[in-house]
Design an enzyme around this catalytic site. Sequence first.
Site, PDB file in Angstrom:
ATOM      1  N   GLY A 120       1.103  -1.112   0.066  1.00 32.77           N
ATOM      2  CA  GLY A 120       0.150   0.000   0.025  1.00 32.77           C
ATOM      3  C   GLY A 120       0.826   1.291   0.112  1.00 32.77           C
ATOM      4  O   GLY A 120       1.747   1.458  -0.888  1.00 32.77           O
ATOM      5  N   GLU A 121       0.759   1.983   0.900  1.00 34.73           N
ATOM      6  CA  GLU A 121       1.702   3.256   1.094  1.00 34.73           C
ATOM      7  C   GLU A 121       1.995   3.441   2.616  1.00 34.73           C
ATOM      8  O   GLU A 121       1.014   3.540   3.161  1.00 34.73           O
ATOM      9  CB  GLU A 121       0.637   4.581   0.700  1.00 34.73           C
ATOM     10  CG  GLU A 121       1.738   5.591  -0.014  1.00 34.73           C
ATOM     11  CD  GLU A 121       2.484   6.299   0.946  1.00 34.73           C
ATOM     12  OE1 GLU A 121       3.704   6.578   0.949  1.00 34.73           O
ATOM     13  OE2 GLU A 121       1.966   6.653   1.998  1.00 34.73           O
ATOM     14  N   SER A 122       3.240   3.423   2.898  1.00 34.58           N
ATOM     15  CA  SER A 122       3.584   3.155   4.098  1.00 34.58           C
ATOM     16  C   SER A 122       3.402   4.169   5.233  1.00 34.58           C
ATOM     17  O   SER A 122       3.071   4.143   6.351  1.00 34.58           O
ATOM     18  CB  SER A 122       5.050   2.660   4.273  1.00 34.58           C
ATOM     19  OG  SER A 122       5.905   3.521   3.551  1.00 34.58           O
TER      20      SER A 122
ATOM     21  N   GLU B 156       1.387 -11.788  -3.656  1.00 32.52           N
ATOM     22  CA  GLU B 156       0.005 -12.059  -3.489  1.00 32.52           C
ATOM     23  C   GLU B 156      -0.953 -11.671  -4.910  1.00 32.52           C
ATOM     24  O   GLU B 156      -1.932 -11.863  -5.080  1.00 32.52           O
ATOM     25  CB  GLU B 156      -0.936 -11.177  -2.243  1.00 32.52           C
ATOM     26  CG  GLU B 156      -0.981  -9.775  -2.687  1.00 32.52           C
ATOM     27  CD  GLU B 156       0.357  -8.997  -2.581  1.00 32.52           C
ATOM     28  OE1 GLU B 156       1.610  -9.491  -2.376  1.00 32.52           O
ATOM     29  OE2 GLU B 156       0.103  -7.812  -2.485  1.00 32.52           O
TER      30      GLU B 156
ATOM     31  N   HIS C  35       5.476  -8.295  -4.589  1.00 33.42           N
ATOM     32  CA  HIS C  35       3.909  -8.786  -4.276  1.00 33.42           C
ATOM     33  C   HIS C  35       3.374 -10.084  -4.598  1.00 33.42           C
ATOM     34  O   HIS C  35       2.927 -10.138  -5.767  1.00 33.42           O
ATOM     35  CB  HIS C  35       2.956  -7.649  -5.046  1.00 33.42           C
ATOM     36  CG  HIS C  35       2.870  -6.339  -4.449  1.00 33.42           C
ATOM     37  ND1 HIS C  35       2.237  -5.866  -3.654  1.00 33.42           N
ATOM     38  CD2 HIS C  35       3.949  -5.455  -4.838  1.00 33.42           C
ATOM     39  CE1 HIS C  35       2.361  -4.838  -3.098  1.00 33.42           C
ATOM     40  NE2 HIS C  35       3.491  -4.395  -4.130  1.00 33.42           N
TER      41      HIS C  35
ATOM     42  N   CYS D 128       6.140  -5.385   0.506  1.00 38.32           N
ATOM     43  CA  CYS D 128       6.402  -4.032   0.052  1.00 38.32           C
ATOM     44  C   CYS D 128       6.067  -2.873   1.038  1.00 38.32           C
ATOM     45  O   CYS D 128       6.793  -2.844   1.998  1.00 38.32           O
ATOM     46  CB  CYS D 128       5.065  -3.694  -1.134  1.00 38.32           C
ATOM     47  SG  CYS D 128       5.916  -2.608  -2.082  1.00 38.32           S
TER      48      CYS D 128
ATOM     49  N   ILE E 297       6.007  -2.887  -7.306  1.00 39.99           N
ATOM     50  CA  ILE E 297       5.408  -1.662  -7.670  1.00 39.99           C
ATOM     51  C   ILE E 297       5.751  -0.737  -6.731  1.00 39.99           C
ATOM     52  O   ILE E 297       5.546  -0.705  -5.170  1.00 39.99           O
ATOM     53  CB  ILE E 297       3.581  -2.082  -7.224  1.00 39.99           C
ATOM     54  CG1 ILE E 297       3.097  -3.359  -7.927  1.00 39.99           C
ATOM     55  CG2 ILE E 297       2.963  -0.753  -7.515  1.00 39.99           C
ATOM     56  CD1 ILE E 297       1.831  -3.905  -7.800  1.00 39.99           C
ATOM     57  N   ARG E 298       6.497   0.105  -7.115  1.00 40.67           N
ATOM     58  CA  ARG E 298       7.087   1.304  -6.366  1.00 40.67           C
ATOM     59  C   ARG E 298       7.836   0.593  -4.948  1.00 40.67           C
ATOM     60  O   ARG E 298       7.388   1.237  -3.838  1.00 40.67           O
ATOM     61  CB  ARG E 298       6.026   2.323  -5.854  1.00 40.67           C
ATOM     62  CG  ARG E 298       5.499   3.226  -7.035  1.00 40.67           C
ATOM     63  CD  ARG E 298       4.258   4.339  -6.856  1.00 40.67           C
ATOM     64  NE  ARG E 298       4.925   5.106  -5.875  1.00 40.67           N
ATOM     65  CZ  ARG E 298       5.511   6.504  -6.314  1.00 40.67           C
ATOM     66  NH1 ARG E 298       5.848   6.508  -7.799  1.00 40.67           N
ATOM     67  NH2 ARG E 298       5.990   7.082  -5.725  1.00 40.67           N
TER      68      ARG E 298
ATOM     69  N   ARG F 274      12.921   3.426   0.286  1.00 41.72           N
ATOM     70  CA  ARG F 274      11.464   3.417  -0.154  1.00 41.72           C
ATOM     71  C   ARG F 274      11.702   3.539  -1.762  1.00 41.72           C
ATOM     72  O   ARG F 274      12.671   4.659  -2.206  1.00 41.72           O
ATOM     73  CB  ARG F 274      10.789   4.321   0.413  1.00 41.72           C
ATOM     74  CG  ARG F 274      10.246   3.973   1.800  1.00 41.72           C
ATOM     75  CD  ARG F 274       9.557   4.832   2.540  1.00 41.72           C
ATOM     76  NE  ARG F 274       8.141   5.236   1.848  1.00 41.72           N
ATOM     77  CZ  ARG F 274       7.508   6.330   1.979  1.00 41.72           C
ATOM     78  NH1 ARG F 274       7.726   7.293   2.649  1.00 41.72           N
ATOM     79  NH2 ARG F 274       6.367   6.377   1.242  1.00 41.72           N
TER      80      ARG F 274
HETATM   81  N1  GLN Z   1       6.211   2.912  -2.425  1.00 41.73           N
HETATM   82  C1  GLN Z   1       5.367   2.502  -1.145  1.00 41.73           C
HETATM   83  C2  GLN Z   1       5.809   2.992   0.071  1.00 41.73           C
HETATM   84  O1  GLN Z   1       6.727   3.706   0.168  1.00 41.73           O
HETATM   85  C3  GLN Z   1       5.258   1.154  -1.131  1.00 41.73           C
HETATM   86  C4  GLN Z   1       4.540   0.530  -2.481  1.00 41.73           C
HETATM   87  C5  GLN Z   1       3.776  -0.751  -2.111  1.00 41.73           C
HETATM   88  O2  GLN Z   1       3.625  -1.354  -1.146  1.00 41.73           O
HETATM   89  N2  GLN Z   1       3.477  -1.250  -3.538  1.00 41.73           N
HETATM   90  O3  GLN Z   1       5.149   2.873   1.092  1.00 41.73           O
END
Ligand code: GLN
Length: 207
Positions: free
Chosen positions: A51-53, A178, A176, A82, A140-141, A109
């Site tokens: 997700g987004e930390s 999953e 990922h 991630c 993904i990022r 990150r």
């Molecule tokens: N770039 C996101 C972060 O820094 C992590 C990306 C992801 O969980 N797919 O939180």
Amino acid sequence: MVVTSPTVGVLALQGAFREHGRMLSGLGAEVREVRLAAQLQGLDALVIPGGESTTMGKLMKSNGLTEPLRRFAVDHPVLGSCAGLIMLSRRTAEGSQPLLGAMDITVRRNAFGRQLHSFEGPVQLRLPGRPAVTFPGVFIRSPWVEQTGPGVETIATYEDRIVGVRQGNLMGVAFHPELTDDNRIHRYFLELVAEAPRSNTVETEVA
Ligand code: GLN
């Protein structure tokens, strides 16, 4: 014979939690979504999704989950993917943000480049006690792991970067699993869960 199915929570504040749930259920786990501290009760293990930390850290705080999650990670298996790996880490290369600090690692990150939003590549997976195999890495990022402390094993690399670690019952991957149909990482995690002391067990009698 008694077959036990572990109860595994999936942190469901944001991100790719449904996909983890689907994979774990497919492997026979009893899955519960976790949004509140009380929902950690009775779990054998937890998955923290991507997700987004920074957002996840804020939501953990506002839901009163930060300290309960830290305590949970002391004596239960936890798998982070991630952003979940970032949450498990002790520090990020970028500076401070709310983290659980459960694993003695430093992560960077968005390490594979901001523009490169997402890509797939072959990850070398070296799960303890198994031969090295290739795993389809969906990034993904994603972060990578920049430093590991003593007691942290590298379990996955992509090119020359560390993208998977294990410290006792804690596991984190930068990609990922999953989002693939390859369940080897979740299967390995459930083996760790089966070996860990159980807080709550659903038992099914099989003839
Ligand atoms: N770039 C996101 C972060 O820094 C992590 C990306 C992801 O969980 N797919 O939180």
